[in-house]
Enzyme design. Sequence first.
Site, PDB file in Angstrom:
ATOM      1  N   ASP A  85      40.811  38.546  36.191  1.00  0.00           N
ATOM      2  CA  ASP A  85      42.068  39.287  36.057  1.00  0.00           C
ATOM      3  C   ASP A  85      41.843  40.789  35.933  1.00  0.00           C
ATOM      4  O   ASP A  85      42.780  41.573  36.097  1.00  0.00           O
ATOM      5  CB  ASP A  85      42.880  38.776  34.869  1.00  0.00           C
ATOM      6  CG  ASP A  85      42.116  38.847  33.553  1.00  0.00           C
ATOM      7  OD1 ASP A  85      41.806  39.963  33.107  1.00  0.00           O
ATOM      8  OD2 ASP A  85      41.843  37.784  32.963  1.00  0.00           O
ATOM      9  N   GLY A 138      28.730  31.945  38.052  1.00  0.00           N
ATOM     10  CA  GLY A 138      28.087  32.701  36.985  1.00  0.00           C
ATOM     11  C   GLY A 138      26.788  32.083  36.518  1.00  0.00           C
ATOM     12  O   GLY A 138      25.824  32.798  36.209  1.00  0.00           O
ATOM     13  N   ASP A 155      33.560  35.898  29.936  1.00  0.00           N
ATOM     14  CA  ASP A 155      35.021  35.778  29.871  1.00  0.00           C
ATOM     15  C   ASP A 155      35.421  34.564  30.689  1.00  0.00           C
ATOM     16  O   ASP A 155      35.986  34.674  31.768  1.00  0.00           O
ATOM     17  CB  ASP A 155      35.655  37.064  30.412  1.00  0.00           C
ATOM     18  CG  ASP A 155      37.172  37.015  30.424  1.00  0.00           C
ATOM     19  OD1 ASP A 155      37.743  36.143  29.741  1.00  0.00           O
ATOM     20  OD2 ASP A 155      37.785  37.846  31.122  1.00  0.00           O
ATOM     21  N   SER A 156      35.103  33.399  30.168  1.00  0.00           N
ATOM     22  CA  SER A 156      35.281  32.162  30.921  1.00  0.00           C
ATOM     23  C   SER A 156      36.599  31.486  30.574  1.00  0.00           C
ATOM     24  O   SER A 156      37.267  31.826  29.600  1.00  0.00           O
ATOM     25  CB  SER A 156      34.130  31.196  30.620  1.00  0.00           C
ATOM     26  OG  SER A 156      34.205  30.768  29.267  1.00  0.00           O
ATOM     27  N   THR A 157      36.956  30.508  31.401  1.00  0.00           N
ATOM     28  CA  THR A 157      38.047  29.609  31.056  1.00  0.00           C
ATOM     29  C   THR A 157      37.545  28.639  29.990  1.00  0.00           C
ATOM     30  O   THR A 157      36.409  28.729  29.525  1.00  0.00           O
ATOM     31  CB  THR A 157      38.511  28.837  32.300  1.00  0.00           C
ATOM     32  OG1 THR A 157      37.387  28.111  32.842  1.00  0.00           O
ATOM     33  CG2 THR A 157      39.037  29.786  33.375  1.00  0.00           C
ATOM     34  N   PRO A 162      35.746  24.654  36.484  1.00  0.00           N
ATOM     35  CA  PRO A 162      34.698  25.620  36.839  1.00  0.00           C
ATOM     36  C   PRO A 162      34.034  26.277  35.640  1.00  0.00           C
ATOM     37  O   PRO A 162      32.901  26.742  35.735  1.00  0.00           O
ATOM     38  CB  PRO A 162      35.457  26.662  37.683  1.00  0.00           C
ATOM     39  CG  PRO A 162      36.676  25.971  38.166  1.00  0.00           C
ATOM     40  CD  PRO A 162      37.048  24.984  37.094  1.00  0.00           C
TER      41      PRO A 162
END
Length: 286
Positions: A85, A138, A155-157, A162
């Site tokens: 984002d 990543g 800064d992952s989900t 994924p």
Amino acid sequence: MSDYQETLYQGYGQRFSIDNMLHEVRTEHQHLVIFENARMGRVMALDGVIQTTEADEFIYHEMLTHVPILAHGAARRVLIIGGGDGGMLREVAKHKSVERITMVEIDGTVVDMCKEFLPNHSQGAFDDPRLNLVIDDGMRFVATTEERFDVIISDSTDPIGPGEVLFSENFYQACRRCLNEGGILVTQNGTPFMQLEEVRTTAARTDGLFADWHFYQAAVPTYIGGAMTFAWGSTHEGLRRLPLETLRQRFRDSGIATRYYNADIHLGAFALPQYVLQAIGKQDND
């Protein structure tokens, strides 16, 4: 007007009214929606989970960025894993002392759609000449790169889809390999009240890998369930315990403008509640 029901937790959740659906697409990796909400502004969700909103993204992005960079004190090379984002990139780019920013995002469509529909997040940071944007996995990047970094920000989900591999033991080990001496790794780690097992697992995987490991917290309204935790691993023991005046001076010298972060918040964020300390096997916050 329809609603968007988040699906992260069973039997507990949040719902957003969709005042205007801006974009919906199934990318190569995930289902992405971006819509407008009267209270939270523009909102992005991936695979049924709210990722970011215009109203409160500054809290999350400032705390994952300025805590490690100002604790380090001389970060020149920063790696962002995820962050499509652009909010994390925006905050890192505020630090003029940073010479190179590498950002590795698995889903190029997220970057493209956020540039178009969430421009307030990046605020032009994708055009920063210091940026090296890599569209790749990543985990694969940190496992194979020969580059070294002073600060790594994951800064992952959440650890589904994924983002699951970015919580693995192999990922933490690869990140440690990529850090320069005195380097710091920080990662988002969910809300411990709802995701305590994730915190416990991360603690087990970072214990022994870093000279100092801990967690710190910030309250981000979008991420329901209480304060959010961020994992911290550093190759030097003292970076988490800097004197308040040192942090205040570094913050002043940086010249950056923030809406949430300050030196007092920085130090206080590392004071974990007792149930989290018990979960990670620590007696206190030292």
